[in-house]
Every structure is written in C-alpha cells, then in structure tokens.
Write a protein that holds these residues in place. Structure first.
Motif, short mmCIF file in Angstrom:
data_model
loop_
_atom_site.label_atom_id
_atom_site.label_comp_id
_atom_site.label_asym_id
_atom_site.label_seq_id
_atom_site.Cartn_x
_atom_site.Cartn_y
_atom_site.Cartn_z
N SER B 18 0.84 -1.20 0.00
CA SER B 18 0.00 0.00 0.00
C SER B 18 0.87 1.25 0.00
O SER B 18 0.58 2.21 -0.71
CB SER B 18 -0.90 0.06 1.24
OG SER B 18 -1.51 -1.14 1.46
N LEU B 21 2.20 1.93 -3.44
CA LEU B 21 1.19 2.49 -4.34
C LEU B 21 0.87 3.93 -3.98
O LEU B 21 0.72 4.80 -4.84
CB LEU B 21 -0.08 1.64 -4.30
CG LEU B 21 0.03 0.27 -4.94
CD1 LEU B 21 -1.29 -0.48 -4.80
CD2 LEU B 21 0.39 0.41 -6.41
N PHE B 22 0.78 4.20 -2.65
CA PHE B 22 0.47 5.55 -2.22
C PHE B 22 1.62 6.49 -2.61
O PHE B 22 1.40 7.63 -3.00
CB PHE B 22 0.24 5.57 -0.71
CG PHE B 22 -0.07 6.94 -0.17
CD1 PHE B 22 -1.24 7.58 -0.53
CD2 PHE B 22 0.82 7.57 0.68
CE1 PHE B 22 -1.53 8.84 -0.04
CE2 PHE B 22 0.54 8.84 1.18
CZ PHE B 22 -0.64 9.48 0.82
N PHE B 25 1.12 7.51 -5.97
CA PHE B 25 0.03 8.48 -6.06
C PHE B 25 0.51 9.90 -5.72
O PHE B 25 0.26 10.85 -6.46
CB PHE B 25 -1.11 8.08 -5.12
CG PHE B 25 -2.16 9.12 -4.95
CD1 PHE B 25 -3.13 9.29 -5.93
CD2 PHE B 25 -2.17 9.95 -3.84
CE1 PHE B 25 -4.10 10.26 -5.80
CE2 PHE B 25 -3.13 10.93 -3.71
CZ PHE B 25 -4.11 11.09 -4.68
N MET B 28 2.65 11.38 -8.41
CA MET B 28 1.87 11.91 -9.53
C MET B 28 1.21 13.23 -9.16
O MET B 28 0.99 14.07 -10.01
CB MET B 28 0.80 10.89 -9.95
CG MET B 28 1.39 9.76 -10.78
SD MET B 28 0.13 8.73 -11.53
CE MET B 28 -0.61 7.98 -10.13
N ALA B 29 0.89 13.40 -7.86
CA ALA B 29 0.29 14.66 -7.42
C ALA B 29 1.36 15.74 -7.25
O ALA B 29 1.05 16.84 -6.81
CB ALA B 29 -0.47 14.44 -6.11
N THR B 315 -6.16 13.33 0.59
CA THR B 315 -5.01 12.46 0.38
C THR B 315 -4.95 11.30 1.37
O THR B 315 -4.70 10.15 1.01
CB THR B 315 -3.71 13.28 0.48
OG1 THR B 315 -3.82 14.37 -0.41
CG2 THR B 315 -2.51 12.43 0.13
N VAL B 318 -7.16 8.60 0.44
CA VAL B 318 -6.62 7.75 -0.62
C VAL B 318 -5.76 6.64 -0.01
O VAL B 318 -5.88 5.46 -0.36
CB VAL B 318 -5.81 8.57 -1.63
CG1 VAL B 318 -5.09 7.66 -2.61
CG2 VAL B 318 -6.72 9.54 -2.37
N ILE B 322 -6.46 2.68 -0.27
CA ILE B 322 -5.52 1.70 -0.84
C ILE B 322 -5.27 0.57 0.16
O ILE B 322 -5.28 -0.61 -0.19
CB ILE B 322 -4.18 2.40 -1.20
CG1 ILE B 322 -4.40 3.37 -2.36
CG2 ILE B 322 -3.12 1.38 -1.56
CD1 ILE B 322 -3.16 4.19 -2.70
#
Lengths: 508, 345
Positions: B18, B21-22, B25, B28-29, B315, B318, B322
């Motif tokens: 997780s 993956l976070f 994320f 990308m932000a 955030t 999110v 996840i």
C-alpha cells in the motif's frame, strides 16, 4: 463384446509422507461391471482420480482402449469418453432435470434452443435405463432419482467408461438393486465399461463381473467375482478373516419410556407438512428403528429432535418432561443426538478436534470454572475420547474439518456416546463408512442400548435396522405406517410400506 | 511461508505494498514520496505532541472497529458503526444535558450507559432483523447509518439546537465540569483507556470464556450449535448488541471528551474507518489496538500533508482506501493457505 476398455499399469502416487498408491494395476473390460473394493483410505479415490486425469501419477500410466491412448489431464479423460459419477451430487438443485442435462455438455451454444434440446433428450431418454420427468426441479427429486440423473447425465455424453463412486450409499436397497441391475444390462447391451467403487460385498457379488481389491494403497489382487468367496474378499480387503460376530443383545430390563413423541407435526423448508401427527415411544434398553426411503420426513424429524427445526404441533417428552432442545434440558436428561453428515450438522469444521469434542462439556466444571474455559481440561477430555474411539490422527489441535469423513464420524460418535446417554437419536450413522467401521459403530450402539439408553435409529439402510432394532417402524410421507419386529420382519413387506403401497402389495 | 507467521506477514506485506502504491500516487500529485512519508511519520509518531494527537484519534477507532469485529465472529458483516457513533453521541449529549445538575461522576456514567444502550439497540436491531426476518445485515446496517445521520441533523438543526451555536448547529453543552478528563498531564483523553480496556476485555471474553466458545460455535456452524442446545438467537442478539454498544460508547467519548455537544462532527467517518481497521486486524480484538493507532496516526498527519506538500484534503483518504483494498485482497491468500493445509487423504 470383450476387450480392454482401460488399463492402469503400476500406478503410484505419493502425497508428502503418505504413499497413497503403490504400484496399482487394473484392467477394465468392456461390457461389464468391475468393482473396486477397499476400506476407507485404501486409495480407491486416489486411483480413480488418476484415471480421470485429476491427478498425475508419480509412476505408471493409464491407457485407454485398444489404441492405448495416454490420459494425462481431465480434458483428455473427458474427450476419450470417461465419465464419473461422484459420491456427492453435482447437480444444480434449483434447475430442472432437462436444464441439468443440457448444462452438463462441455460445449454449449451461446443461445440454447430449448424445444430442440427437449425433443432430442426425450428421444434419447427412451434408450436409457431409467426415466425421469424432464421438467421436475432437481430439488424435488428423491436421492435415488438424483443418482439416476447423475448417471443419465454421463450416459448422454456417450461415455465408454463410466466410473461410479459408491453409487448406492444414498439409495434404498430396492433402488440400489434397480440402478445396478439396469446398469449391468446396459453394459452387456452396449459394451459400456463400468468401474464401481464400493465396500458392499452384496453389490459386488450380485452385480460385478470382476473385482480389484486395494489395501492401504497397495494392490492386493484382481479376481473374477464367481471365483472368489465373500470371506476371501473380506480377507483381501482387511488382511484378516472378518469375524462376523453377532452383536450381544442383552435382555432389556424394563426401564420405562425415556423418549416419547406425541402427535408431532413438522413443516419442511417450504412450509409443507413433512411429518404429520407422528407418535412413538422408546424405552430404556431398547432400539427403535425407523426405516424409510429418504425424503419421507426423516430429515425433518431428526432436525426437530436435534433442536435445529421448530415443530408446529405435538410435543417431545424426554424422561417424562417436555423437551425443547435447550442446553440445560439436553445435559440434564443426557439427551444425545448423532445426525447424519456430522461435518454439516454436528461439528464446526474450523474449530479444533478438542473443541468439537468439548461441545457437550465446555460450560461445566472441570472444563470451565466461573465462565472461564480451562482448555487443558477440555484437551485432556478430548484425548481420552479419541483414544477410546481410535480417531486418527490422534491430534486434538488440528481443525476437525481436516479429518477424513470416517474420522469425523468417529469423533462425533465419541462425543455423543460418551457419558452414558439416556436417550440417543441416531440418523444414518454408517453412511459411506467401510465395514469394519460399520461393525464397530453397530457394536457401540448396541452397547449403549444394553447400558440402558433409549435409542431411536433412523436409517435408510434396512439391513442395519433389522440387525440392530428391537422394534421397527416404517415411515412414509411423514407418517409411521407399519410396525414390526426384526424376528417377523419381511424385507419385501417393509419395502412395500416404505414405497407407500401398503394396501396394494403388487403395485411395484 | 510458515503458517504461524502468516497473520503477521500477510497484513504487513499488504501495508508495504500500500505504501508503495500511495508513494506513486503522491508522486503523480507532484510531491516527493520520501518527504511525504517523513511528514506522515512526524505528524503521527514523531514527537510526544503528535503521539498525543494520534492516540486521541485512535480512541474512537478502537471502539468502532469492535462494532464490525465482534459480529464478524458470527459471520456477520456489520458496517453500521457510523450510525451507532452518531446515535450514541446524540443520546449521550441528551443524557448529559438532562444530568447537568448531577454529580459529574453520575452524569458521565449516565451518558455512557445511554450511549451503550442506544448503540447496542441499533446494531442489535440489525441482528434481530437478520435472524427473525432474514434481512441482510450489511445492507440494513448501512441504511441505518443514513437514518441515524438524518436524525442527528434534524434534531441539532431543529428542536434540540442551542441558539448560541451559529456556525455549527449543535445541542446544548453538557457542562465543562462534566467533561471526560485526561490521562495524567497529557492531552490524551480518558476515551483512549476506554478503547484499550474494551479491546482487552473482549479479547478475554472471546478467547477464554465459555461465552466466546459458544460464539465460535454459532459462527462456525449454527446447526451444530443448535444441536448442542445453544440459544443461537440470543447469542446473535447479544453479540450484535455488544458491537453496537462499543460504537455507541465511541460517540459518547467524542461528545464528553472532545466536543461537549452533539453536532455534525460526530459524523466524521470514525465508524467507516472502524470497518477498515476491523478487517485489517482480521477481527482480532487485540490486533485492533495497533491498527487503530496506525490509522489514528494517518488522521493526525493529514493536516501536515496539506500544509507542507500542498496535497489535497482527501489524500489521507486515498491512503486509507488503498490499504483497505489491499488488506481485503490479501484475505484471499489466507483462504488459499487454508485450502492447501486442509489436505485430506
């Protein structure tokens, strides 16, 4: 029509430490029934799974037909015309017979033309050994009819080799004779080769042409059935002469009525009466057997007695008091119940063997004190039970769901026979067990009776009832329709009553 | 993988995956993952101040997780923790207002009892609907959440509103002297101890008592439980009641230790997050404690993420999402391992 349909040559299979099969060979001829005989755990199922390609043998091979085609996966087996009927039904209960038959085909068109299918199947049904109503939903069929449907399902796929895994374990003697007789005729007529897993000698003697015996994964031998006696077969199967000692039935001291059922009415799942106005009494030191074709209210009766189903009328009295299946009553009266399918009805598969054995005692000293469990005491109790009843493996810490079916049965039997029951309700206790286990369970039930228990035995196996019971009742359509004693019992008469043909003995 | 280690290794790997993956994320932000993780750590566990923040937020989470974890032992998937928090908090505030003149101890006990009964009755009703009317407990508990939130909003905006609360319509205050105190000289309120004790007691209840044994029997196979004469219905009602009672108490804590009044802040997602924590802890009452602290930490660090990295408000949600998905997916691994170890001869 002779010739080999299938041959297994020196097949071996090992799982971890367990040698499940050790160089087993088998030759299956066309046009006959070949019985595969062995005790629980002898490797019968493993051998069959190798034949249908579900397992790949570690050594040896399975060859089909004259062309000696090798079978290496279930797809091959299927394409080459091997069909298997499993011990447990693989039908879709809420679909009709026709739908189940169509569904069984490996390649279905995206759009099914039901009229065409119905006509084609109805036409082919004429050549089948049994007939079934195509539009009946499967969940309305009796066990015998479901078994027939399973067999027809395979035959419609044009199988050349039909494997039956204990096909009669869910059938009455009449049904078993009918099914096996018809299959034998069909095999003779069409050259179908049938391999039948069983442990009933009667079926081997009456219907099989050849027999192969396995013992603890080893190949013991193959014989023509006519050339070998039952004694010889049982010796091959267990490695010693089977002594069919009669059960010691002690004269019953009159202990008074311990279980009384008075005008009991029970509904089935859809709210229709399953048991109507049923009354009976069982005295201490007596076994009352209830015989009947499955689906005549036995399941609902046992569930009501076990507290798993509400009753809609009448009452149950245990030791003279009204009985509702509450825990206090159950323990105070020492009311014990051994339902069929113990894994589904009487145990929690993910709880340990020790915990499952502790279901009757966990909330009383010394197994718990002041509401707190004493796991050591429960464990010690369980150890005593599994030693006494030879449950294998003798490990109380593993989940009971990991035991084999026979050992789950043994464990639950241990729990319910321990502590000198006053009342014992038993349903089909020997379903799918081999004959040494059956003999042992019968002896224990008789011992409980001799010790003064009132035993109500509900069984679809008429031989079992005649062997054990002091009185026999026949249930049909939720009513007791006939009573007799084992001395006076005539299986033919009982069979007619079971079939609900009381007044018309020739309506077969 | 050795079976004994699986309950630790599997959630741990799910958490690790997780965080990977976070990381992707937040990258990308437009933020740097390593900095973000540093912020989360600082905001959640970096200082005594952030620890206090984290533990304060973990308090209701432990209790709402129990609302899902207790019935899960019976095979029920109850997601009504949010509704039980709201109704428990509302009723606690009413009790507090009614007991304004009573001794603080009496007022607090009264509030706690009221919230326990209200939350317990709510989820107990879910259990009753399940066994008497065969209503799916997941759906009914979800719908009850909306009903409870609507009741809260109606009452605090309407009949129960303290006219002095302008920006945030609320009930009257329960009285400063009646507020729940703090642990020692920290800023962690007593609710944290409540949560901790509740998890401990319920673990003992499930693991070591005949009641827990009976719950296991009913959850594992109700037919076998009936065969043994157990009162299956009563046990189901009792367990769902206890789950709801825990979440109701979380609502009382939020009112008595944080807000002093019942208002929309009760509906802050503690109930929903509890579901996630219960699953991540595999419904084990003791494992709920570290999971609740972890998620409390993520909540506590949420502000810092916004301030330091310009990341949007959602955030931390999110990250929670996840984790939830991966933890649920990892359940399948247990099933596969059970199937493998369940070999029969």
């Amino acid at each position: 029509m002779t010739g080999l349909a299938l041959e297994a040559i020196n097949v071996s299979k090992r799982f971890g430490d367990l040698q499940a099969l050790d160089r087993v060979s088998l030759k299956l001829k066309k046009g006959g029934i070949h019985a595969l005989l062995g005790e629980n755990g002898a490797g019968k199922s493993t051998l069959v799974k190798c034949i249908v390609g579900f397992y790949t043998p570690d050594e040896g091979e399975v060859l089909l037909g004259e062309h000696q085609q090798l079978i290496s996966n279930p797809r091959d087996a299927h394409d080459l015309g091997i069909g298997m009927v499993y011990q447990h039904f693989t039908l879709v209960p809420n679909m009709t017979v026709l739908e189940n038959l169509v569904l069984a085909r490996p390649r279905l068109p995206s759009i099914i033309d039901w009229n065409k299918e119905r006509m084609a199947i109805a036409e082919r049904m004429k050549g089948m050994p049994f007939q079934l109503p195509l539009d009946a939903p499967v969940n309305h069929l009796a066990a015998g009819e479901k078994q027939k449907l399973e067999i027809i399902k395979q035959l419609l796929l044009d199988v050349k080799v039909l494997i039956l895994d204990e096909p009669t374990s869910v059938l009455t003697p009449d049904e078993a004779d009918e099914v096996l007789g018809q299959i034998k005729d069909m095999a003779r007529r069409t050259g179908l080769a049938v391999l039948m897993i069983t442990h009933k000698f009667r079926e081997v003697v009456l219907y099989a042409d050849d027999v192969t015996v396995l013992r603890r994964g080893r190949y013991v031998g193959s014989e023509r059935v006519g050339d070998v006696s039952v004694e010889k077969m049982s010796e091959m199967m267990v490695g010693r002469e089977f002594s069919g000692t009669a059960l010691a039935r002690e004269p019953a001291a009159d202990q008074g009525v311990k279980l009384a059922i008075d005008a009991l009415t029970i509904e089935d799942d859809s709210g229709l009466p399953a048991v109507s106005n049923l009354s009976l009494t069982v005295k201490g030191g007596e076994i009352v057997g209830i015989a009947g074709v499955s689906g005549n209210g036995q399941r609902e009766l046992v569930e009501a007695l076990a507290g798993q189903r509400p009753t809609t009328g009448g009452e149950i009295r245990v030791m003279g008091e009204r009985y509702r299946g509450e825990r206090q009553e159950l323990l105070r009266h020492r009311f014990h119940c051994l339902p069929e399918e113990p894994l589904r009805n009487a145990s929690v598969s993910r709880m340990s063997v020790a915990e499952n054995l502790g279901f009757r005692c966990f909330d009383r000293p010394p197994h718990s004190i002041g509401g707190f469990l004493r796991r050591r005491a429960i464990n010690a109790y369980a150890q005593r039970l599994i030693a006494e009843f030879k449950v294998s493996p003798a490990n109380t810490a593993i989940p009971i769901g990991n035991l084999s079916g026979g050992n789950v049965q043994r464990a639950i039997l241990a729990r319910e026979l321990w502590d000198q029951p006053n009342v014992l309700v038993v349903a089909n206790p020997c379903f799918g067990l081999d004959f040494t286990a059956v003999a042992e369970i019968h002896a224990r039930l008789m011992a409980a009776r001799n010790a003064g228990a009132a035993v109500l035995l509900i069984s679809e196996d008429l031989d079992e009832i005649i062997e054990l019971a002091d009185r026999i009742d026949v249930i049909s359509d939720g009513r007791l329709v006939y009573e007799t004693t084992p001395q006076a019992a005539d299986p033919i008469v009982i069979g007619h009553h079971m079939a609900g043909h009381a007044g018309e003995p020739h309506a077969h | 993988m050795p079976i004994a280690l699986a309950p630790f290794l599997i959630p741990l790997s799910a958490l690790l995956l997780s965080s990977v993956l976070f990381g992707a994320f937040v990258w990308m932000a437009g933020a740097t993952p390593s900095d973000v993780y540093q912020s989360i750590y600082r905001g959640a566990f970096g200082t005594w101040y952030s620890w206090q923040n984290t533990l304060t937020r973990a308090a209701p989470l432990m209790l709402t997780a129990l609302c899902t974890a207790l019935p899960a032992r019976l095979g029920l998937v109850v997601i009504g923790g949010e509704g039980a928090v709201v109704i428990g908090g509302l009723v606690a505030a009413l009790a507090g207002i009614a007991l304004l003149d009573a001794h603080p101890m009496v007022a607090l006990v009264g509030m706690a009892l009221a919230s326990i009964i209200a939350g317990g009755a709510l989820i107990g009703l879910v259990g009753w609907l399940r066994q008497a009317r065969n209503v799916n407990e997941t759906i009914s508990s979800l719908l009850f959440n909306y009903i409870c939130i609507a009741i809260l909003n109606f009452l605090v905006v309407g009949p129960l509103r303290d006219p002095e609360t302008l920006n945030k319509p609320s009930t009257h205050h329960i009285g400063e002297t009646h507020m729940l105190g703090y642990l020692g000289d920290s800023s962690i309120h007593m609710g944290f101890a409540f949560g901790l004790i509740a998890c401990l007691i319920l673990w003992i209840l499930y693991k070591h008592t005949t009641f827990g044994f009976a719950v296991d029997m009913v959850g594992g196979n109700a037919r076998a439980a009936r065969l043994s004469g157990l009162p299956v219905r009563k046990i189901m009602l009792l367990v769902t009641f206890m789950g709801g009672a825990a979440a109701g108490l979380a609502g009382m804590i939020e009112v008595a230790a944080v807000h002093g009044r019942a208002n929309a802040s009760l509906n802050a997602g503690y109930g929903y997050e509890g579901i996630l924590i219960a699953f991540a802890a595999r419904h084990h009452p003791l494992a709920i404690v570290p999971m609740a602290i972890l998620f409390g930490g993520i909540r506590a660090a949420s502000d810092l993420l916004q301030r330091n990295h310009d990341l949007p408000d959602a955030t931390s949600l999110v990250l929670q999402g996840i984790i939830f998905v991966l933890v649920l997916a990892s359940e399948a691994i247990y099933a596969r391992m059970a199937a493998k170890s369940g070999y029969k001869s």
